[in-house]
Enzyme design. Structure first.
Site, mmCIF file in Angstrom:
data_model
loop_
_atom_site.group_PDB
_atom_site.id
_atom_site.type_symbol
_atom_site.label_atom_id
_atom_site.label_comp_id
_atom_site.label_asym_id
_atom_site.label_seq_id
_atom_site.Cartn_x
_atom_site.Cartn_y
_atom_site.Cartn_z
ATOM 1 N NE ARG A 237 -4.303 -1.374 0.215
ATOM 2 C CZ ARG A 237 -4.449 -2.468 -0.537
ATOM 3 N NH1 ARG A 237 -3.506 -2.823 -1.389
ATOM 4 N NH2 ARG A 237 -5.545 -3.203 -0.458
ATOM 5 C CD GLU A 265 -3.594 10.926 -0.193
ATOM 6 O OE1 GLU A 265 -4.715 10.791 -0.672
ATOM 7 O OE2 GLU A 265 -3.349 10.840 1.020
ATOM 8 C CG HIS A 305 -3.546 -1.087 -6.475
ATOM 9 N ND1 HIS A 305 -3.793 -0.400 -5.326
ATOM 10 C CD2 HIS A 305 -3.580 -2.391 -6.121
ATOM 11 C CE1 HIS A 305 -3.985 -1.231 -4.325
ATOM 12 N NE2 HIS A 305 -3.861 -2.465 -4.792
HETATM 13 P P1 NAD Z 1 -0.817 -10.977 5.461
HETATM 14 O O1 NAD Z 1 -1.703 -10.426 6.518
HETATM 15 O O2 NAD Z 1 -0.873 -12.428 5.149
HETATM 16 O O3 NAD Z 1 0.712 -10.612 5.792
HETATM 17 C C1 NAD Z 1 1.104 -9.379 6.303
HETATM 18 C C2 NAD Z 1 2.310 -9.603 7.202
HETATM 19 O O4 NAD Z 1 2.742 -8.327 7.654
HETATM 20 C C3 NAD Z 1 1.997 -10.459 8.440
HETATM 21 O O5 NAD Z 1 2.959 -11.478 8.581
HETATM 22 C C4 NAD Z 1 2.071 -9.467 9.587
HETATM 23 O O6 NAD Z 1 2.541 -10.042 10.807
HETATM 24 C C5 NAD Z 1 3.061 -8.448 9.035
HETATM 25 N N1 NAD Z 1 2.946 -7.155 9.699
HETATM 26 C C6 NAD Z 1 1.827 -6.551 10.165
HETATM 27 N N2 NAD Z 1 2.149 -5.370 10.726
HETATM 28 C C7 NAD Z 1 3.491 -5.257 10.629
HETATM 29 C C8 NAD Z 1 4.405 -4.269 11.059
HETATM 30 N N3 NAD Z 1 4.003 -3.162 11.701
HETATM 31 N N4 NAD Z 1 5.720 -4.477 10.816
HETATM 32 C C9 NAD Z 1 6.125 -5.599 10.180
HETATM 33 N N5 NAD Z 1 5.310 -6.573 9.759
HETATM 34 C C10 NAD Z 1 3.998 -6.391 9.971
HETATM 35 O O7 NAD Z 1 -1.131 -10.107 4.157
HETATM 36 P P2 NAD Z 1 -0.741 -10.463 2.654
HETATM 37 O O8 NAD Z 1 -1.825 -11.296 2.028
HETATM 38 O O9 NAD Z 1 0.656 -10.962 2.597
HETATM 39 O O10 NAD Z 1 -0.854 -9.025 1.985
HETATM 40 C C11 NAD Z 1 -0.005 -7.969 2.412
HETATM 41 C C12 NAD Z 1 -0.543 -6.666 1.856
HETATM 42 O O11 NAD Z 1 -0.403 -6.655 0.442
HETATM 43 C C13 NAD Z 1 -2.060 -6.452 2.071
HETATM 44 O O12 NAD Z 1 -2.322 -5.909 3.350
HETATM 45 C C14 NAD Z 1 -2.421 -5.500 0.970
HETATM 46 O O13 NAD Z 1 -2.342 -4.179 1.441
HETATM 47 C C15 NAD Z 1 -1.333 -5.725 -0.085
HETATM 48 N N6 NAD Z 1 -1.898 -6.279 -1.334
HETATM 49 C C16 NAD Z 1 -1.673 -5.594 -2.489
HETATM 50 C C17 NAD Z 1 -2.175 -6.088 -3.686
HETATM 51 C C18 NAD Z 1 -1.932 -5.371 -4.992
HETATM 52 O O14 NAD Z 1 -2.638 -5.620 -5.957
HETATM 53 N N7 NAD Z 1 -0.932 -4.498 -5.069
HETATM 54 C C19 NAD Z 1 -2.925 -7.274 -3.695
HETATM 55 C C20 NAD Z 1 -3.120 -7.963 -2.496
HETATM 56 C C21 NAD Z 1 -2.603 -7.450 -1.311
#
Ligand code: NAD
Length: 340
Positions: A237, A265, A305
């Site tokens: 994000r 943004e 995105h």
């Molecule tokens: P997930 O919840 O499986 O993994 C997130 C990891 O981040 C977890 O292991 C968690 O412990 C860790 N984490 C949380 N807060 C933290 C912090 N303050 N410091 C360090 N680590 C922290 O999520 P995911 O499925 O791996 O997805 C991650 C992110 O990717 C989503 O939240 C989403 O914003 C983004 N995403 C983007 C797209 C895209 O199209 N660009 C698509 C899907 C997801």
């Protein structure tokens, strides 16, 4: 019997519409299907919704919720839910469900598409051959083998990034609030703090969710700790990176380049956002201007995105969304990220 009104927003493709209509063809449903995102300006059209299905471009604020008095559940067609005010939903008794597992390999593969585009100057190479220019000046890249990748967030997506990085014989550093020690036994990986990861990674790749704690995780203070000449990749994000800090690190050549699927943004720079609203806060306005500078830099690659957007993932997103709504109707909602 009162019909259940389900509003599906941000649905623009015929096959999606067909699948939704087939899933909810029973006469007990009133379906509204629209390509529009939900905004404060158009929310009145959906005021009788019992359930709402949205993607990330619909910002669900308390003000928007206030205009949806019947609403019982919001199903977001995404993993991230930072576009929804969860505490307002909770206060108003609205459940929120997400799609937790659609794209872990999908987003990781896009991350590597970006990394390889940076390491092998793919965008420049293709642009030049399109112009009939076949000389190699300035197109020398670097190997990934033996380079260190720093993976921030080792959840569903981060661990696939680790798997792929291992295939490239990269060294791997990882940082997570909740380290998964089993990863250390599967891969030559070491969990370290963010402070230790930044100076030792040739590529830093962000995969943590966006929330108050991760807001500007990479900022003007710690950007100076990044290894000189490293690359920063963000498919998570935009708000994880303080845009002004990124811009100055690129200008000062502390960072050799960046690849961004997400920007702070980003809604303000997408094609359909039109004119920037006159009442936009100064910070946000600055970020929009900085984004335009980033977009014009050769060493910055931006995708819109799009990391989630594979044939397989979008099908999984829709089937999970439908299942989220069906389970709610059966009284046993699944994939709930915020209860009432
Ligand atoms: P997930 O919840 O499986 O993994 C997130 C990891 O981040 C977890 O292991 C968690 O412990 C860790 N984490 C949380 N807060 C933290 C912090 N303050 N410091 C360090 N680590 C922290 O999520 P995911 O499925 O791996 O997805 C991650 C992110 O990717 C989503 O939240 C989403 O914003 C983004 N995403 C983007 C797209 C895209 O199209 N660009 C698509 C899907 C997801």
């Amino acid at each position: 019997m009162k019909k259940i009104t389900i509003s599906f927003l941000e649905v623009s493709e015929g096959w999606q519409k067909k699948l939704i209509q087939e899933a909810f063809q029973n006469s007990q449903y009133k379906l509204i299907i629209s390509p529009n995102k939900l905004t404060a300006a158009n929310v009145a059209k959906y005021s009788d919704s019992d359930a709402l299905s949205v993607f990330i471009h619909s910002e669900i604020t308390d003000g928007v919720l206030q205009k949806l008095p019947q609403l019982k559940i919001i199903v977001t067609n995404s993993t991230g839910y930072d576009h929804i005010d969860l505490s307002a939903c909770k206060r108003r008794g609205v459940l929120v469900a997400n799609v937790p597992f659609y794209g872990e390999n999908t987003v990781a593969e896009h991350t590597f598409a970006l990394i390889l585009a940076l390491s092998r100057k793919i965008v420049d190479s293709v642009n030049r051959t399109r112009r009939g220019q076949f000389d190699l000046t300035g197109l020398r890249g670097f190997d990934l083998k033996n380079k260190t990748i720093g993976v921030v967030g080792t959840g569903h997506i981060g661990r696939h990034v680790i798997r792929i990085a291992h295939g490239f014989e990269m060294k791997i550093l990882a940082y997570d609030l909740f380290p998964d020690k089993s990863l250390e036994s599967h891969y030559p990986l070491k969990y370290v703090s963010l402070n230790q990861l930044l100076p030792h990674s040739d590529i830093v790749s962000l995969h943590a969710p966006y929330n108050k704690q991760t807001h500007h995780m990479i900022n003007s203070r710690n950007v100076r700790d990044i290894k000189p000449g490293a690359y920063l990749v963000n498919t998570s994000r935009g708000g994880l990176i303080e845009t002004s800090a990124l811009l100055s690190a690129l200008k000062s050549k502390r960072l050799a380049g960046a690849a961004l699927d997400v920007m702070e943004e980003e809604g303000m720079i997408s094609e359909d956002s039109g004119l920037i609203p006159g009442n936009l806060e100064r910070d946000k306005l600055n970020t929009v201007l900085e984004n335009h500078k980033l977009l014009s830099m050769d060493k910055v690659l931006v995708t819109p995105h799009n990391a989630f957007n594979s044939e397989e993932a979008v099908m999984r997103i829709l089937t999970t969304t439908i299942e989220n709504l069906r389970s709610w109707e059966r009284g046993k909602p699944v994939n709930i990220v915020s209860g009432s």
